[in-house]
Structure formats: structure tokens, C-alpha cells
Design a protein around this motif. Structure first.
Motif, PDB file in Angstrom:
ATOM      1  N   ALA A 208       0.773  -1.394   0.418  1.00  0.00           N
ATOM      2  CA  ALA A 208       0.185   0.215   0.184  1.00  0.00           C
ATOM      3  C   ALA A 208       0.723   1.114   0.160  1.00  0.00           C
ATOM      4  CB  ALA A 208      -0.809  -0.266   1.722  1.00  0.00           C
ATOM      5  N   PHE A 209       1.460   1.357   0.985  1.00  0.00           N
ATOM      6  CA  PHE A 209       2.846   2.284   1.044  1.00  0.00           C
ATOM      7  C   PHE A 209       3.737   2.569  -0.351  1.00  0.00           C
ATOM      8  CE2 PHE A 209       1.912   1.947   5.654  1.00  0.00           C
ATOM      9  CZ  PHE A 209       2.064   3.351   5.525  1.00  0.00           C
ATOM     10  N   VAL A 210       4.051   1.514  -0.607  1.00  0.00           N
ATOM     11  CA  VAL A 210       4.775   1.713  -2.130  1.00  0.00           C
ATOM     12  C   VAL A 210       3.622   2.042  -3.474  1.00  0.00           C
ATOM     13  CG1 VAL A 210       6.060   0.178  -4.138  1.00  0.00           C
ATOM     14  CG2 VAL A 210       6.798  -0.447  -1.923  1.00  0.00           C
ATOM     15  N   PHE A 211       2.359   1.887  -3.431  1.00  0.00           N
ATOM     16  CA  PHE A 211       1.410   2.435  -4.098  1.00  0.00           C
ATOM     17  C   PHE A 211       1.956   3.301  -4.672  1.00  0.00           C
ATOM     18  CE2 PHE A 211      -2.680   2.972  -5.546  1.00  0.00           C
ATOM     19  CZ  PHE A 211      -2.468   3.023  -6.704  1.00  0.00           C
ATOM     20  N   THR A 212       2.413   5.101  -3.445  1.00  0.00           N
ATOM     21  CA  THR A 212       2.389   5.894  -3.545  1.00  0.00           C
ATOM     22  C   THR A 212       3.037   6.536  -4.106  1.00  0.00           C
ATOM     23  OG1 THR A 212       1.672   6.042  -0.981  1.00  0.00           O
ATOM     24  CG2 THR A 212       2.031   7.622  -1.593  1.00  0.00           C
ATOM     25  N   GLY A 213       4.650   6.084  -4.693  1.00  0.00           N
ATOM     26  CA  GLY A 213       5.213   5.929  -5.083  1.00  0.00           C
ATOM     27  C   GLY A 213       4.892   6.579  -6.457  1.00  0.00           C
ATOM     28  N   TYR A 214       3.734   5.163  -6.420  1.00  0.00           N
ATOM     29  CA  TYR A 214       3.588   4.754  -8.295  1.00  0.00           C
ATOM     30  C   TYR A 214       2.892   6.210  -8.435  1.00  0.00           C
ATOM     31  CZ  TYR A 214       0.956   3.792 -12.178  1.00  0.00           C
ATOM     32  OH  TYR A 214       0.015   3.641 -13.245  1.00  0.00           O
ATOM     33  N   VAL A 215       1.649   6.362  -7.489  1.00  0.00           N
ATOM     34  CA  VAL A 215       0.836   7.775  -7.568  1.00  0.00           C
ATOM     35  C   VAL A 215       1.487   9.059  -7.743  1.00  0.00           C
ATOM     36  CG1 VAL A 215      -0.886   9.291  -6.903  1.00  0.00           C
ATOM     37  CG2 VAL A 215      -0.790   6.762  -6.506  1.00  0.00           C
ATOM     38  N   LEU A 216       2.435   9.083  -6.504  1.00  0.00           N
ATOM     39  CA  LEU A 216       3.466  10.419  -7.139  1.00  0.00           C
ATOM     40  C   LEU A 216       4.526  10.802  -8.162  1.00  0.00           C
ATOM     41  CD1 LEU A 216       4.985  11.325  -3.705  1.00  0.00           C
ATOM     42  CD2 LEU A 216       2.791  12.161  -5.143  1.00  0.00           C
ATOM     43  N   SER A 217       4.580   9.154  -8.998  1.00  0.00           N
ATOM     44  CA  SER A 217       5.004   9.664 -10.285  1.00  0.00           C
ATOM     45  C   SER A 217       4.756   9.882 -11.473  1.00  0.00           C
ATOM     46  CB  SER A 217       5.640   8.098 -10.882  1.00  0.00           C
ATOM     47  OG  SER A 217       4.552   7.160 -11.626  1.00  0.00           O
ATOM     48  N   PHE A 218       3.039  10.733 -11.297  1.00  0.00           N
ATOM     49  CA  PHE A 218       2.533  10.956 -12.583  1.00  0.00           C
ATOM     50  C   PHE A 218       2.497  12.639 -12.601  1.00  0.00           C
ATOM     51  CE2 PHE A 218      -0.031   7.372 -12.807  1.00  0.00           C
ATOM     52  CZ  PHE A 218       0.192   7.090 -13.508  1.00  0.00           C
ATOM     53  N   MET A 219       3.492  12.501 -10.908  1.00  0.00           N
ATOM     54  CA  MET A 219       3.465  14.784 -11.190  1.00  0.00           C
ATOM     55  C   MET A 219       4.507  14.795 -12.433  1.00  0.00           C
ATOM     56  SD  MET A 219       3.579  15.441  -7.036  1.00  0.00           S
ATOM     57  CE  MET A 219       3.441  17.003  -7.296  1.00  0.00           C
ATOM     58  N   ILE A 220       5.286  13.930 -12.243  1.00  0.00           N
ATOM     59  CA  ILE A 220       6.633  14.275 -13.665  1.00  0.00           C
ATOM     60  C   ILE A 220       5.885  13.735 -14.647  1.00  0.00           C
ATOM     61  CG2 ILE A 220       8.249  12.923 -14.063  1.00  0.00           C
ATOM     62  CD1 ILE A 220       9.230  11.541 -11.555  1.00  0.00           C
ATOM     63  N   ASP A 221       4.888  12.938 -14.831  1.00  0.00           N
ATOM     64  CA  ASP A 221       4.392  13.221 -16.542  1.00  0.00           C
ATOM     65  C   ASP A 221       4.011  14.628 -16.561  1.00  0.00           C
ATOM     66  OD1 ASP A 221       5.310  10.687 -16.387  1.00  0.00           O
ATOM     67  OD2 ASP A 221       2.996   9.646 -15.422  1.00  0.00           O
ATOM     68  N   LEU A 222       2.995  15.274 -15.506  1.00  0.00           N
ATOM     69  CA  LEU A 222       1.974  16.931 -15.505  1.00  0.00           C
ATOM     70  C   LEU A 222       2.948  17.743 -15.269  1.00  0.00           C
ATOM     71  CD1 LEU A 222      -0.934  14.542 -14.327  1.00  0.00           C
ATOM     72  CD2 LEU A 222      -0.610  15.141 -16.655  1.00  0.00           C
ATOM     73  N   LEU A 223       3.597  18.045 -14.617  1.00  0.00           N
ATOM     74  CA  LEU A 223       4.456  18.863 -14.366  1.00  0.00           C
ATOM     75  C   LEU A 223       5.163  19.762 -15.806  1.00  0.00           C
ATOM     76  CD1 LEU A 223       6.448  17.904 -11.324  1.00  0.00           C
ATOM     77  CD2 LEU A 223       4.566  19.835 -11.701  1.00  0.00           C
ATOM     78  N   PRO A 224       5.744  18.951 -16.984  1.00  0.00           N
ATOM     79  CA  PRO A 224       5.504  19.889 -17.981  1.00  0.00           C
ATOM     80  C   PRO A 224       4.713  20.464 -19.004  1.00  0.00           C
ATOM     81  CG  PRO A 224       7.211  17.596 -17.584  1.00  0.00           C
ATOM     82  CD  PRO A 224       6.014  17.730 -17.038  1.00  0.00           C
ATOM     83  N   SER A 225       3.529  19.931 -18.523  1.00  0.00           N
ATOM     84  CA  SER A 225       2.201  20.770 -18.946  1.00  0.00           C
ATOM     85  C   SER A 225       2.446  22.167 -18.722  1.00  0.00           C
ATOM     86  CB  SER A 225       1.482  20.078 -19.681  1.00  0.00           C
ATOM     87  OG  SER A 225       0.799  20.117 -17.356  1.00  0.00           O
ATOM     88  N   VAL A 226       3.220  22.915 -17.353  1.00  0.00           N
ATOM     89  CA  VAL A 226       2.294  23.181 -16.745  1.00  0.00           C
ATOM     90  C   VAL A 226       3.017  24.932 -17.629  1.00  0.00           C
ATOM     91  CG1 VAL A 226       2.784  25.102 -14.539  1.00  0.00           C
ATOM     92  CG2 VAL A 226       2.351  22.590 -14.744  1.00  0.00           C
ATOM     93  N   ARG A 227       2.383  25.843 -18.035  1.00  0.00           N
ATOM     94  CA  ARG A 227       3.216  27.463 -17.810  1.00  0.00           C
ATOM     95  C   ARG A 227       3.180  28.347 -17.431  1.00  0.00           C
ATOM     96  NH1 ARG A 227       2.923  30.360 -22.983  1.00  0.00           N
ATOM     97  NH2 ARG A 227       2.164  28.661 -24.343  1.00  0.00           N
ATOM     98  N   THR A 228       4.686  29.053 -17.446  1.00  0.00           N
ATOM     99  CA  THR A 228       4.590  30.385 -16.451  1.00  0.00           C
ATOM    100  C   THR A 228       5.423  30.793 -17.272  1.00  0.00           C
ATOM    101  OG1 THR A 228       7.125  29.220 -15.729  1.00  0.00           O
ATOM    102  CG2 THR A 228       5.405  28.480 -14.767  1.00  0.00           C
ATOM    103  N   ARG A 229       5.817  31.955 -16.495  1.00  0.00           N
ATOM    104  CA  ARG A 229       6.928  33.138 -17.260  1.00  0.00           C
ATOM    105  C   ARG A 229       8.290  32.420 -17.835  1.00  0.00           C
ATOM    106  NH1 ARG A 229       6.078  38.695 -13.464  1.00  0.00           N
ATOM    107  NH2 ARG A 229       3.869  38.803 -13.428  1.00  0.00           N
ATOM    108  N   ARG A 230       8.454  31.660 -17.522  1.00  0.00           N
ATOM    109  CA  ARG A 230       9.681  30.858 -17.267  1.00  0.00           C
ATOM    110  C   ARG A 230      10.322  29.529 -18.118  1.00  0.00           C
ATOM    111  NH1 ARG A 230      14.084  32.901 -12.621  1.00  0.00           N
ATOM    112  NH2 ARG A 230      14.057  35.482 -12.783  1.00  0.00           N
ATOM    113  N   HIS A 231       8.764  29.682 -18.194  1.00  0.00           N
ATOM    114  CA  HIS A 231       8.329  27.557 -19.026  1.00  0.00           C
ATOM    115  C   HIS A 231       7.413  27.167 -19.771  1.00  0.00           C
ATOM    116  CE1 HIS A 231       7.769  23.509 -17.928  1.00  0.00           C
ATOM    117  NE2 HIS A 231       8.660  23.400 -18.284  1.00  0.00           N
ATOM    118  N   LEU A 232       8.235  26.464 -20.816  1.00  0.00           N
ATOM    119  CA  LEU A 232       7.034  27.253 -21.489  1.00  0.00           C
ATOM    120  C   LEU A 232       6.140  24.999 -21.361  1.00  0.00           C
ATOM    121  CD1 LEU A 232       8.483  28.239 -25.409  1.00  0.00           C
ATOM    122  CD2 LEU A 232       5.845  29.600 -23.967  1.00  0.00           C
TER     123      LEU A 232
END
Length: 276
Positions: A208-232
Motif C-alpha cells: 500500500a505504501f509503495v503504491f504511493t510512489g506510483y501515484v506521485l510518479s504522475f506528477m513527473i508526467d504532468l509538471l512539464p505541461s505547466v506554463r509559467t513566465r520562465r517555462h513553456l
């Protein structure tokens, strides 16, 4: 914006999951590690399902629902962001098919966790075990399909977007670890030897606790879609790189576009580096 974006889906899911597990484990310990009615004779360590079948069942159900709903929203968002051009696109029908199938199995896994929390191990042991298998198998197959997708697009974009291969290896590690732990868990829980029940309970908490790491891995996938002043967003950056590569002459030298097209200034009479 960083504050409100799709990467919050897996973060909320992981926080809810960990908070629920810690609350259940701490509660069982603080009340004196009781032997619940759903536990086998001689069993000293309670399974997650044993704790969830007692007074904490509302927490177990609510935590499970929030966890899988937000996790699946993150998985669906990843597919939509690739389609919308916020992330680099898929390269063919096969990896698109893997992405679609991964969503289907993730939804099946989500249904399994929600149903097993409702049909507890005390009152519905057979249904509970069946839904537990659906939960584990659903998310493992979903993870395998996502790995196939990320391996294909990660190899294609290996020079520009190495984060894709990094995400692939993280999810691959999750599959290997979870499958190994799940096999051990199945051996312990399926055995008639009561001495193996406690190791089985420990393995369930670890899974169950290891499953948490899998869930958090999707942050790595979704963060590159963020637009900021310094990041496309990753997809926009890839498109700009592709378009920038087209403005080159036969010798591979980049040719700048003129800033203006009027007849005044030092660039007068030139277009794309050529005199007109």
C-alpha cells in the motif's frame, strides 16, 4: 500557473492515500492492537482490510474513493494533454491505444478498490478478495501499458525530453517491486499455515505504501505541461524546436526571419536571408 494545474491530481491522491493508511495504522496501534473478528486465530498483525472493516470503515471508503478518483483524473489528464499539444504527442496508433487501454484498466482498478472498501472482509470475505484482485491486477496492467507507451515516445524524444524515459524507469521499478510483493502476499494469505498471516499483513501494508510512489510518479508526467513566465509547456517547446529546425539553409545554418517587412532599416531588400 503552478498553483492550479493538472499535477495536483496525483498529489491530492497520494496525500489522501498516505493520510488514510497512517490514520488506520496509528488507530489500531493506539487502541492496543486489538484482535478483530475478521482476523484468523493466532494472527497478531491486522490487515488493512481488518482495520477498515471495523469502526474506520467510513474513512476507508472515503479515502479509497478520493485516492482512485484523483489518480484516474491524473491518468486521463495525461492523455488529454498529449492530444491538446501541452505535452509532446504520441507517435502512432499503437502507443495511443496503450494509453487508452491503460485508462480502462485504471478505471477497473479504481472500481476494485472502492468496492473492496464497501464489501468488507468481515461480512463479505469472498467478494472482498475478488475486488482486491481486481484492484491490484487493474493497476498493474495499467502501469504496464503506460510503460509501453512511455518507452516508445521516450525513445523517439530521447534527446529532447529525457524526462519521459525517467518516468518509464520509475513506473517499471514500481511494477517489478509491486508484482514481487504481491506474489509474496498471495502466498502468505493463501496458505493454511497461520504463522504466515502476520508476514502477509506486513506485506499488504508495504504494498500500500509503495503504491504511493506510483501515484506521485504522475506528477513527473504532468509538471512539464505547466506554463509559467520562465517555462513553456513541453508540447509547445517541442513545436517551437521543430519549427525552428525548418529555417535552415542547405548547409544547415539557421536563417533568421526579419523583424519587419517594411523598406526601411538595415534589413531592407532581404527576406529569409536572401536579397529580393
Amino acid at each position: 500557473m503552478w498553483i492550479v494545474s493538472f499535477w495536483l491530481f496525483p498529489l491530492v491522491s497520494a496525500c489522501m492515500w498516505v493520510a488514510m493508511l497512517i490514520a488506520m495504522l496509528v488507530t489500531w496501534v493506539t487502541v492496543g492492537k486489538p484482535h478483530y473478528a475478521s482476523m484468523d486465530t493466532g494472527q497478531k498483525i491486522a490487515y488493512i482490510s481488518d482495520v477498515g472493516a471495523q469502526g474506520l470503515k467510513p474513512l476507508f471508503i472515503a479515502g479509497s474513493v478520493v485516492t482512485v478518483v484523483f489518480l484516474d483524473l491524473g491518468i486521463i489528464s495525461e492523455r488529454w494533454l498529449r492530444h491538446a499539444g501541452q505535452l509532446v504527442p504520441n507517435k502512432g496508433k499503437f502507443d495511443k491505444g496503450c494509453a487508452g487501454a491503460s485508462i480502462f484498466f485504471a478505471i477497473a482498478g479504481a472500481a476494485g478498490l472502492i468496492l473492496l472498501s464497501c464489501f468488507d472482509t468481515l461480512r463479505h470475505p469472498k467478494l472482498h478478495d475478488g475486488f482486491l484482485a481486481l484492484f491490484i491486477i487493474g493497476y498493474v496492467i495499467s502501469a504496464i501499458l503506460i510503460c509501453i507507451e512511455y518507452l516508445r515516445i521516450g525513445i523517439f524524444y530521447r534527446h529532447e525530453h529525457r524526462i519521459l524515459l525517467a518516468s518509464f524507469f520509475i513506473k517499471l521499478a514500481f511494477i517489478i517491486i509491486e508484482v514481487g510483493l504481491a506474489i509474496g502476499f498471495g502466498v502468505c494469505t493463501g496458505s493454511n499455515d497461520t504463522s504466515k498471516k502476520d508476514p502477509g499483513a506486513i506485506l499488504e501494508w508495504v504494498i500500500a505504501f509503495v503504491f504511493t510512489g506510483y501515484v506521485l510518479s504522475f506528477m513527473i508526467d504532468l509538471l512539464p505541461s505547466v506554463r509559467t513566465r520562465r517555462h513553456l509547456p513541453q508540447g509547445h517547446k517541442h513545436m517551437e524546436m521543430s519549427q525552428g529546425g525548418s529555417n535552415r539553409n542547405s548547409e544547415g545554418v539557421s536563417i533568421e526571419e526579419p523583424l519587419t517587412y517594411d523598406s526601411m532599416g538595415p534589413n531592407s531588400g532581404f527576406y529569409r536571408g536572401q536579397r529580393v
